[in-house]
Design an enzyme around this catalytic site. Sequence first.
Site, PDB file in Angstrom:
ATOM      1  N   ASP A  32      -0.483   5.865  -7.995  1.00 30.71           N
ATOM      2  CA  ASP A  32      -0.847   6.261  -9.359  1.00 30.71           C
ATOM      3  C   ASP A  32      -2.257   6.846  -9.445  1.00 30.71           C
ATOM      4  O   ASP A  32      -2.495   7.784 -10.209  1.00 30.71           O
ATOM      5  CB  ASP A  32      -0.632   5.119 -10.364  1.00 30.71           C
ATOM      6  CG  ASP A  32      -1.525   3.924 -10.105  1.00 30.71           C
ATOM      7  OD1 ASP A  32      -1.986   3.775  -8.964  1.00 30.71           O
ATOM      8  OD2 ASP A  32      -1.753   3.138 -11.051  1.00 30.71           O
ATOM      9  N   GLY A  33      -3.197   6.348  -8.640  1.00 28.37           N
ATOM     10  CA  GLY A  33      -4.559   6.903  -8.636  1.00 28.37           C
ATOM     11  C   GLY A  33      -4.542   8.366  -8.215  1.00 28.37           C
ATOM     12  O   GLY A  33      -5.167   9.233  -8.843  1.00 28.37           O
ATOM     13  N   ILE A  57       3.865   1.850  -0.930  1.00 28.23           N
ATOM     14  CA  ILE A  57       4.762   0.741  -0.565  1.00 28.23           C
ATOM     15  C   ILE A  57       4.959  -0.222  -1.732  1.00 28.23           C
ATOM     16  O   ILE A  57       5.848  -1.050  -1.711  1.00 28.23           O
ATOM     17  CB  ILE A  57       4.250  -0.053   0.664  1.00 28.23           C
ATOM     18  CG1 ILE A  57       2.945  -0.795   0.349  1.00 28.23           C
ATOM     19  CG2 ILE A  57       4.128   0.832   1.879  1.00 28.23           C
ATOM     20  CD1 ILE A  57       2.645  -1.901   1.359  1.00 28.23           C
ATOM     21  N   ASP A  58       4.088  -0.117  -2.757  1.00 27.64           N
ATOM     22  CA  ASP A  58       4.062  -1.154  -3.795  1.00 27.64           C
ATOM     23  C   ASP A  58       5.225  -1.081  -4.788  1.00 27.64           C
ATOM     24  O   ASP A  58       5.494  -2.044  -5.486  1.00 27.64           O
ATOM     25  CB  ASP A  58       2.744  -1.072  -4.577  1.00 27.64           C
ATOM     26  CG  ASP A  58       1.529  -1.279  -3.673  1.00 27.64           C
ATOM     27  OD1 ASP A  58       1.686  -1.933  -2.623  1.00 27.64           O
ATOM     28  OD2 ASP A  58       0.449  -0.773  -4.009  1.00 27.64           O
ATOM     29  N   HIS A 107      -1.220  -5.260   7.059  1.00 29.72           N
ATOM     30  CA  HIS A 107      -0.828  -3.849   7.214  1.00 29.72           C
ATOM     31  C   HIS A 107       0.400  -3.640   8.107  1.00 29.72           C
ATOM     32  O   HIS A 107       0.869  -2.511   8.223  1.00 29.72           O
ATOM     33  CB  HIS A 107      -2.022  -3.024   7.718  1.00 29.72           C
ATOM     34  CG  HIS A 107      -3.063  -2.860   6.645  1.00 29.72           C
ATOM     35  ND1 HIS A 107      -3.911  -3.893   6.305  1.00 29.72           N
ATOM     36  CD2 HIS A 107      -3.367  -1.831   5.818  1.00 29.72           C
ATOM     37  CE1 HIS A 107      -4.696  -3.486   5.315  1.00 29.72           C
ATOM     38  NE2 HIS A 107      -4.388  -2.246   5.007  1.00 29.72           N
ATOM     39  N   GLY A 125      -3.248   5.161  -0.038  1.00 30.46           N
ATOM     40  CA  GLY A 125      -2.703   4.386   1.082  1.00 30.46           C
ATOM     41  C   GLY A 125      -1.466   5.071   1.646  1.00 30.46           C
ATOM     42  O   GLY A 125      -0.629   5.547   0.892  1.00 30.46           O
ATOM     43  N   GLN A 176       3.097  -4.456   7.174  1.00 29.24           N
ATOM     44  CA  GLN A 176       4.101  -4.070   6.154  1.00 29.24           C
ATOM     45  C   GLN A 176       4.086  -2.575   5.879  1.00 29.24           C
ATOM     46  O   GLN A 176       5.050  -2.002   5.404  1.00 29.24           O
ATOM     47  CB  GLN A 176       3.798  -4.770   4.825  1.00 29.24           C
ATOM     48  CG  GLN A 176       3.886  -6.259   4.875  1.00 29.24           C
ATOM     49  CD  GLN A 176       3.123  -6.902   3.733  1.00 29.24           C
ATOM     50  OE1 GLN A 176       3.672  -7.110   2.673  1.00 29.24           O
ATOM     51  NE2 GLN A 176       1.863  -7.226   3.939  1.00 29.24           N
ATOM     52  N   GLU A 228       0.328 -10.450  -3.332  1.00 27.62           N
ATOM     53  CA  GLU A 228      -1.146 -10.428  -3.265  1.00 27.62           C
ATOM     54  C   GLU A 228      -1.786 -10.455  -4.652  1.00 27.62           C
ATOM     55  O   GLU A 228      -2.900 -10.941  -4.805  1.00 27.62           O
ATOM     56  CB  GLU A 228      -1.643  -9.227  -2.445  1.00 27.62           C
ATOM     57  CG  GLU A 228      -1.652  -7.902  -3.143  1.00 27.62           C
ATOM     58  CD  GLU A 228      -2.375  -6.800  -2.365  1.00 27.62           C
ATOM     59  OE1 GLU A 228      -1.711  -5.811  -2.040  1.00 27.62           O
ATOM     60  OE2 GLU A 228      -3.567  -6.926  -2.105  1.00 27.62           O
TER      61      GLU A 228
HETATM   62  O1  F6P Z   1      -1.263   0.421  -2.318  1.00 28.94           O
HETATM   63  C1  F6P Z   1      -0.830   0.104  -1.034  1.00 28.94           C
HETATM   64  C2  F6P Z   1      -1.584  -1.080  -0.488  1.00 28.94           C
HETATM   65  O2  F6P Z   1      -1.057  -1.364   0.800  1.00 28.94           O
HETATM   66  C3  F6P Z   1      -1.561  -2.333  -1.368  1.00 28.94           C
HETATM   67  O3  F6P Z   1      -0.366  -3.053  -1.259  1.00 28.94           O
HETATM   68  C4  F6P Z   1      -2.775  -3.058  -0.853  1.00 28.94           C
HETATM   69  O4  F6P Z   1      -3.329  -3.845  -1.872  1.00 28.94           O
HETATM   70  C5  F6P Z   1      -3.722  -1.947  -0.482  1.00 28.94           C
HETATM   71  O5  F6P Z   1      -2.945  -0.765  -0.345  1.00 28.94           O
HETATM   72  C6  F6P Z   1      -4.502  -2.180   0.781  1.00 28.94           C
HETATM   73  O6  F6P Z   1      -5.390  -1.130   0.914  1.00 28.94           O
HETATM   74  P1  F6P Z   1      -6.235  -0.846   2.238  1.00 28.94           P
HETATM   75  O7  F6P Z   1      -5.325  -0.199   3.225  1.00 28.94           O
HETATM   76  O8  F6P Z   1      -7.318   0.057   1.780  1.00 28.94           O
HETATM   77  O9  F6P Z   1      -6.719  -2.167   2.750  1.00 28.94           O
END
Ligand code: F6P
Length: 417
Positions: A155-156, A201-202, A335, A10, A337, A301
Amino acid sequence: MKIAVLTSGGDSAGMNAVVRAVVKAGILRGCEAWVVREGYEGLVRGNSEALSGPSVDQAVSVSLPEAASAVHGSSFNLIHNLRFGDGELLKDGTGDYLGTRSLKGRYIVRVGFDDGGTLIGTARSKAFRTPEGRLQAADNMIKEGIDALVVCGGDGSLTGADVFRAEWPKLVERLHAEGRISAEKAQAHAHLKIVGLVGSIDNDMSMTDLTIGAPTALVRICEAIDNINSTASSHSRAFVLEVMGRHCGWLALLAGVSGGADFVFIPERPPTAEHWEDEMCDTIKQHREVGKRKTIVIVAEGAIDCDLKPIKADYVKDVLTDRLGLDTRVTTLGHTQRGGRPCAYDRVLPTLQGIEAVEALLEATPDSPSYMIGIQENKITRVPLMEAVAMTRAVSAAIEAKDFEKAMSYRDPEFKE
Ligand code: F6P
């Protein structure tokens, strides 16, 4: 050394500043700097470009050594010493364009450190998760002569980096055995150097106090709460805000503190009471009784109850409506955020960490671990990548085992009840 930088997973604000810092610091230290587009997917597809050209040369001709030497200092030292040279860039009309032309002569990328997201693109690559995909990535890198990689992601993505490095000698052996690379190339590329920077962002990575992009996301959430506060107050309403963060409650918690929320749900500290609804309603009732005209509840979330059942914003809304008779709305920030321009700190932090990443690559030996560049107590740090990833995974395992105290101590070793 040929250093390639990629952004993965992300996107987060500040990733462009990482690319800019790695390219500038790399060239300054006599390396060739490359960008790989679309994260690991670009490695598999061979989508990489070397950066050069007048704007890069100019960029590195000014003041970077001072910035690099300041990396280990306190933030006051940094402020005192740091002159990164973008003012000079502006003078020749190129603005903050960096590497506007690739060595192949095509217009490739604008690396504006003040832009949100990542201009070189990102992806969650399925191909790179397969051994064949990683073999292809190694082939492409060796053909271009790239021997060092800076990965900016969560982390992934950083786990992927470590797997790739561990596997590298076997991949080289196989490429040689299949006649895809010469013996000389196989010998010259016997080892891969990798450094990870945490872009997410997490703020969910252990062994670092902050991840790149988290401060900006917090600013976005805080602005949203400020906006909601005025309309909530006008109507004497309650608002339930769902915020991102995956399995981490940092954004929700800090947003609660900075936005003045009445109640916050985070994964690491589920409400202890089985009937948490009573606790929440009692708290909010008290706030109303002392005259508050608005109610803000933040739900991360990944929020869960003490039985690990997800707590959802819509359910919280129903509880506030039915039990307290509050006129309640749900706002999911989504998003918004993650997007938008990085705040100042998400320009400074990736700059310092990008410079440190290049230094770590230059000092790497075949026996040294891959490092993750972090920040702890206001100092830029290097920690073994796999240790940080393992501790981050341990947080999720502790939550699943309902050992919330352990989960918190993995997030923050200084944590005390
Ligand atoms: O890891 C960042 C993040 O924005 C998380 O906060 C959220 O769960 C996820 O990515 C959303 O992913 P995507 O953009 O694939 O919907």
